[in-house]
Design an enzyme around this catalytic site. Structure first.
Site, PDB file in Angstrom:
ATOM      1  N   PHE A 108       0.871  -1.327  -0.092  1.00 21.91           N
ATOM      2  CA  PHE A 108      -0.045   0.123  -0.007  1.00 21.91           C
ATOM      3  C   PHE A 108       1.057   1.352  -0.048  1.00 21.91           C
ATOM      4  O   PHE A 108       0.353   2.202  -0.239  1.00 21.91           O
ATOM      5  CB  PHE A 108      -1.009  -0.046   1.201  1.00 21.91           C
ATOM      6  N   LYS A 123      -1.173  -6.762  -9.116  1.00 17.81           N
ATOM      7  CA  LYS A 123      -2.253  -7.121  -8.226  1.00 17.81           C
ATOM      8  C   LYS A 123      -1.846  -6.073  -7.179  1.00 17.81           C
ATOM      9  O   LYS A 123      -0.966  -6.275  -6.402  1.00 17.81           O
ATOM     10  CB  LYS A 123      -2.181  -8.439  -7.857  1.00 17.81           C
ATOM     11  N   GLU A 182      -4.984  -3.687  -1.811  1.00 17.76           N
ATOM     12  CA  GLU A 182      -6.662  -3.656  -1.876  1.00 17.76           C
ATOM     13  C   GLU A 182      -6.903  -2.374  -1.007  1.00 17.76           C
ATOM     14  O   GLU A 182      -8.049  -1.799  -1.052  1.00 17.76           O
ATOM     15  CB  GLU A 182      -7.209  -4.753  -1.494  1.00 17.76           C
ATOM     16  N   ARG A 183      -5.803  -1.660  -0.529  1.00 19.02           N
ATOM     17  CA  ARG A 183      -6.096  -0.570   0.393  1.00 19.02           C
ATOM     18  C   ARG A 183      -6.022   0.677  -0.297  1.00 19.02           C
ATOM     19  O   ARG A 183      -6.583   1.752   0.119  1.00 19.02           O
ATOM     20  CB  ARG A 183      -5.065  -0.533   1.752  1.00 19.02           C
ATOM     21  N   SER A 242       5.416  -7.277   3.322  1.00 15.08           N
ATOM     22  CA  SER A 242       6.020  -7.366   4.368  1.00 15.08           C
ATOM     23  C   SER A 242       6.624  -8.702   4.424  1.00 15.08           C
ATOM     24  O   SER A 242       6.608  -9.602   3.418  1.00 15.08           O
ATOM     25  CB  SER A 242       4.848  -7.518   5.467  1.00 15.08           C
ATOM     26  N   CYS A 273       9.376   2.175   3.610  1.00  9.41           N
ATOM     27  CA  CYS A 273      10.359   0.866   3.809  1.00  9.41           C
ATOM     28  C   CYS A 273      11.651   1.307   3.703  1.00  9.41           C
ATOM     29  O   CYS A 273      12.696   0.703   4.139  1.00  9.41           O
ATOM     30  CB  CYS A 273      10.480   0.022   2.539  1.00  9.41           C
ATOM     31  N   GLU A 278       9.519  -4.633  12.952  1.00  9.23           N
ATOM     32  CA  GLU A 278       9.074  -3.231  12.122  1.00  9.23           C
ATOM     33  C   GLU A 278       7.810  -2.577  12.682  1.00  9.23           C
ATOM     34  O   GLU A 278       6.932  -3.255  12.817  1.00  9.23           O
ATOM     35  CB  GLU A 278       8.894  -3.471  10.747  1.00  9.23           C
TER      36      GLU A 278
END
Ligand code: NAD
Length: 497
Positions: free
Chosen positions: A147, A171, A174-175, A224, A279, A381
């Site tokens: 995201f 893909k 979805e957020r 992640s 990140c 994290e």
């Protein structure tokens, strides 16, 4: 309420499942995205199989022209893309423009595909023998993206993959799925064949369908670490080429001779910018020596006090809300964990609310001191606006801390001592190093990739590495005999000796 659908060729079936899209600034649901399944993916793959051979056979200059046209279209739509991105993600609009721009830089690199895709040639490798190589596309590639960079990371992937002659199925998270769909629309408008770049939405169900589909040759994943490892293991077992980039816990090492004012400006931006949801953020600072730690802390306190948190389209905000209410709760829980582990919460961002936007997912800037490597809150994290101070006694300890951490994405060292910086860069066990550069994301014509649990697989993103990932190398040895024979024994392995 906006409905976000898949971007595939032909009618899309009515979704059986949907996912809500938040506006993190207001805390309200602003849309819904359709979640697809294996049957939907199979349709997209059939289209990709049909379109890809023609695209691969299109000469590279023509493919490059599509990349040039796409670059112009993204530039022309920069502001609307940034606003859309910011409304779903929560990062500020200028930061969202940066998200688009860093992806665009990979598209610029991909405009040079005729040059970078050239093979190698040796004339006369033996008597009458030439050896050459050609890079060929893999066929159908897939990208599964996080995201936090909904424009940049998809462009890292499909930019290189499509320029090299592959079809691509994206893909996205979805957020915040709207910008990836908009990019695919612009790619089509730029002249890419319909179906070359398709977007399928979904969660684990769709991801598993991608990993298991026999006609998808390669998967690039960013997200992640546990999921990265899962996708790497299962995708490789299915004989796919997989690169899977994971989480991070980047350290900023501050040597006693560093320019602390500059360090604090850099650190504040790198730790709290985009609410820490990068990140390549710097959520751990390692001052070397107690005196450096005290001076740094004092300056950090002043800098943090001046931070402005605002809704994502507030032009004066330094950072906006985090992405979902669950993520806000998780970040606050990590602060509590750090407290319970014995760390000192110097500035506490828990329970922060923004006046007029009380339902937004805001987390105040948090500074935690006396964090140690034994603490869970250090090992994992957090991915929020939380800066942890880990005090190191000397240079050796400062090299050891990031080197021994489970993640190895990025690291930065701040110093005026060139020798120490050079030594650090060579010895530290981390994939990307900044020397007086807080967020060392390499430019598009180099390559991006972390080490240890930040990266599974062995080929980096974009640049020459990206080309290697999205192509296979064919090696041709040719001989055009003159009919006289060369007198060699056909039963002995040929050598050029
Ligand atoms: P995430 O792992 O939750 O999601 C990433 C993708 O995986 C999404 O497309 C999601 O739909 C899919 N996914 C989620 N759960 C899944 C499951 N159980 N099985 C299969 N697929 C699943 O990551 P996120 O929260 O979107 O992004 C933040 C994470 O990404 C952070 O850990 C961050 O450090 C990392 N990240 C890493 C890099 C890098 O280059 N190393 C870059 C950006 C973000």
């Amino acid at each position: 309420m906006r409905q976000i659908d898949h971007f595939i060729v032909g009618e899309t079936p009515a979704p059986t499942r949907k996912h809500s899209i938040w506006n993190p600034s207001t805390g309200e649901v602003q849309g819904e995205v359709a979640l697809g399944d294996a049957a939907l993916l199979a349709r997209a793959v059939e289209t990709a199989k049909r379109v890809q051979p023609g695209w691969a056979a299109t000469n590279p200059q023509r493919r490059a022209r599509v990349m040039f046209a796409f670059k112009q279209l993204v530039e022309a739509n920069m502001q609307s893309l940034a606003e859309m991105l910011s409304s779903e993600h929560g990062k500020t609009v200028p930061d969202a423009r940066g998200d688009v721009q860093r992806g665009l830089e990979v598209i610029e690199y991909a405009c040079g595909i005729p040059q970078i895709m050239k093979g190698e040639y040796t004339h006369g490798a033996g008597p009458g023998i030439d050896v050459y190589s050609m890079r060929q596309p893999l066929g159908i590639g897939a990208g599964i993206t996080p995201f936090n960079f909904p424009a940049m990371i998809p462009m890292w992937m499909f930019g290189m993959a499509c320029a090299a002659g592959n079809a691509f199925i994206l893909k996205p998270s979805e957020r915040d799925p709207s910008v990836p769909v908009r990019l695919a629309e612009l790619f089509l408008e730029a002249g890419a064949p319909e179906g070359l770049l398709q977007v399928v939405h979904g969660d684990k169900e769709m991801v598993d369908a991608i990993i298991d589909h026999p006609d998808i040759a390669a998967i690039s994943f960013v997200g992640s670490s546990d999921i990265a490892q899962y996708i790497y293991a299962r995708g490789s077992a299915n004989n796919k080429r997989v690169q899977a980039f994971g989480g991070a816990k980047n350290h900023g090492i501050v040597l006693p001779d560093a320019d602390l004012d500059q360090v604090v400006t850099d650190l504040t931006g790198a730790a709290f910018g985009s609410a820490g949801e990068r990140c390549m953020a710097l959520p751990v600072v390692v001052p070397v020596g107690e005196e450096t730690a005290e001076r740094l802390k004092e300056k950090l306190l002043k800098s943090i006090a001046g931070l402005r948190i605002g809704v994502s389209n507030d032009p004066d905000a330094d950072y906006g809300p985090v992405v979902t209410p669950e993520h806000k709760a998780r970040i606050e829980q990590w602060i509590t964990t750090a407290e319970q582990e014995g760390a000192e919460i110097v500035v506490d961002g828990r329970g922060f609310t923004l006046q007029g936007h009380e339902k937004g997912f805001f987390v105040g800037p948090t500074l935690i001191d006396h964090v140690t490597p034994q603490m869970k809150s250090y090992q994992e994290e957090i991915f929020g606006p939380v800066l942890q101070i880990v005090r190191a006694a000397d240079f050796e300890e400062a090299v050891r801390l990031p080197s021994e951490h489970q993640y190895g994405n990025g690291v930065a060292i701040f110093t005026r001592n060139g020798h120490a910086a050079r030594e650090f860069a060579a010895r530290v066990n981390v994939g990307m190093v900044g020397i007086n550069v807080p967020i060392p994301v390499p430019v598009a014509y180099h390559s991006f990739g972390g080490w240890k649990r930040s990266g599974f697989g062995d080929i980096d993103q974009y640049g020459v590495e990206g080309l290697r990932f999205w192509t296979k190398n064919k090696k041709i040895t040719q001989r055009w005999p003159d009919g006289g024979g060369d007198g060699s024994n056909a039963f002995v392995i040929p050598t050029m000796g």
